[in-house]
Scaffold this motif. Structure first.
Motif, PDB file in Angstrom:
ATOM      1  N   TYR A 190       0.720  -1.072   0.111  1.00  0.00           N
ATOM      2  CA  TYR A 190      -0.075   0.111  -0.090  1.00  0.00           C
ATOM      3  C   TYR A 190       0.803   1.359  -0.142  1.00  0.00           C
ATOM      4  CZ  TYR A 190      -3.805  -2.893   1.677  1.00  0.00           C
ATOM      5  OH  TYR A 190      -4.855  -3.890   1.747  1.00  0.00           O
ATOM      6  N   SER A 192       3.401   4.191  -0.804  1.00  0.00           N
ATOM      7  CA  SER A 192       4.046   4.985  -1.909  1.00  0.00           C
ATOM      8  C   SER A 192       5.557   4.906  -1.506  1.00  0.00           C
ATOM      9  CB  SER A 192       3.610   6.648  -2.038  1.00  0.00           C
ATOM     10  OG  SER A 192       4.012   7.244  -0.874  1.00  0.00           O
ATOM     11  N   GLU A 193       6.238   5.358  -2.409  1.00  0.00           N
ATOM     12  CA  GLU A 193       7.789   5.385  -2.307  1.00  0.00           C
ATOM     13  C   GLU A 193       8.256   6.425  -0.969  1.00  0.00           C
ATOM     14  OE1 GLU A 193      12.028   6.492  -4.797  1.00  0.00           O
ATOM     15  OE2 GLU A 193      10.035   6.323  -5.843  1.00  0.00           O
ATOM     16  N   HIS A 194       7.695   7.478  -0.813  1.00  0.00           N
ATOM     17  CA  HIS A 194       7.652   8.379   0.089  1.00  0.00           C
ATOM     18  C   HIS A 194       7.390   7.521   1.526  1.00  0.00           C
ATOM     19  CE1 HIS A 194       8.765  11.899   2.339  1.00  0.00           C
ATOM     20  NE2 HIS A 194       7.340  12.072   2.525  1.00  0.00           N
ATOM     21  N   GLU A 195       6.202   7.064   1.480  1.00  0.00           N
ATOM     22  CA  GLU A 195       5.935   6.424   2.740  1.00  0.00           C
ATOM     23  C   GLU A 195       6.720   4.990   2.994  1.00  0.00           C
ATOM     24  OE1 GLU A 195       1.104   7.261   2.243  1.00  0.00           O
ATOM     25  OE2 GLU A 195       1.900   5.591   1.329  1.00  0.00           O
ATOM     26  N   ARG A 196       6.966   4.535   2.030  1.00  0.00           N
ATOM     27  CA  ARG A 196       7.747   3.092   2.480  1.00  0.00           C
ATOM     28  C   ARG A 196       9.327   3.857   3.025  1.00  0.00           C
ATOM     29  NH1 ARG A 196      11.532   0.451   3.259  1.00  0.00           N
ATOM     30  NH2 ARG A 196      12.053  -1.488   2.297  1.00  0.00           N
TER      31      ARG A 196
END
Length: 284
Positions: A190, A192-196
């Protein structure tokens, strides 16, 4: 490896194995498998003659407004991973195959389910216990394998197995992490790259807590403060809970002088992630 959708067909195959004296390992999953699941399957393969992996997104363990409909599914990917890991059967039933429309039986483990994730997800563990007990009755495994990332779930299932006299060994397996420390989870998809990138704060906060414990700190409030401070430093992180509990009873502790579970649940954006570690003062 084959995929079976019907309970009767699976039972027929299991009975054939049992008549030959073969042992059976079960790995219950909700699918969208990753390296953490793969480690469970490989452990089961090593310790049993045959391995069944259940792939079933269980509706009874999802509460209102949770991600039942959006939970990631990819049976073809799961089949490839299971085959490569050495599984013999994927059991992939439909909800109508697993549950009668007029079903009225519930299974609840009291005490262990009241805190941690149970406090936030009141129907969750009742659903987990119900589906796992059904899988145990269908597969009749010698051993069943669960990840330690879901520490409360593992404790609840062990207690249920004891209380209901299931003749099954429940095997807990270590958390599998990405190279940067993020615990493997189907819900990581679920992010995003930034959230990851932001999600790394979970393991980072737990690492700071473990360092403090190893340095001799034994005040739960101080340890929780270390974790909370680190989590609060990440703007995308919203704390659901930070808890330090007895690793057996899952009750909060006033002082750290025995085996404890340090557990967190954190929202990164809209995605709820969990992580934990166990620690024994003087033994870790």
């Amino acid at each position: 490896m084959i995929t079976i959708n019907a309970i009767n067909e699976l039972r027929k195959q299991i009975n054939e194995w049992k008549l030959k004296g073969l042992t059976v390992g079960l790995v219950p999953t909700m699918g969208f498998l990753h390296e953490g699941h793969e480690s469970l399957i490989k452990r089961a393969k090593k310790e049993n003659d045959r391995v069944v992996v259940s792939v079933f997104v269980n509706p009874t363990q999802f509460g209102p407004n949770e991600d039942l409909e959006s939970y990631p599914r990819d049976i073809k990917h799961d089949e490839a991973l299971c085959s490569n890991a050495g599984a013999n059967i994927i059991f992939n039933p439909s909800p109508s195959e697993m549950y009668y429309k007029d079903a009225s039986t519930t299974i609840n483990v009291l005490g262990l389910t009241e805190g941690l994730c149970g406090a936030k997800r009141p129907v969750h563990f009742g659903g987990v216990c119900l589906v796992v007990s059904k899988l145990f009755n269908i597969v009749t495994p010698n051993r069943a394998y669960f990840g330690e990332k879901d520490a409360q779930q593992l404790a609840v299932i062990k207690k249920m197995v004891r209380d209901l006299n299931f003749d099954i060994e429940v095997v807990g397996c270590p958390i599998v992490r990405e190279i940067d420390g993020l615990a493997k989870s189907s819900r990581n998809s679920y992010l995003s790259e930034h959230e990851r990138s932001a999600a790394l704060v979970l393991n980072q906060s737990l690492t700071l807590a473990k360092e403090a414990l190893l340095a001799g700190k034994n005040d739960p409030a101080a340890i929780k403060n270390i974790i909370t401070k680190k989590l609060d430093s990440e703007s995308l992180a919203k704390i659901d809970y930070v808890e330090i509990v007895d690793s057996l009873t899952l009750k909060p502790v006033d002082i750290i002088n025995s085996s404890i579970l340090v557990a967190i649940a954190v929202y990164i954006g809209k995605t709820r992630l969990i992580d934990n570690f166990t620690f024994t003062q003087g033994g870790n």
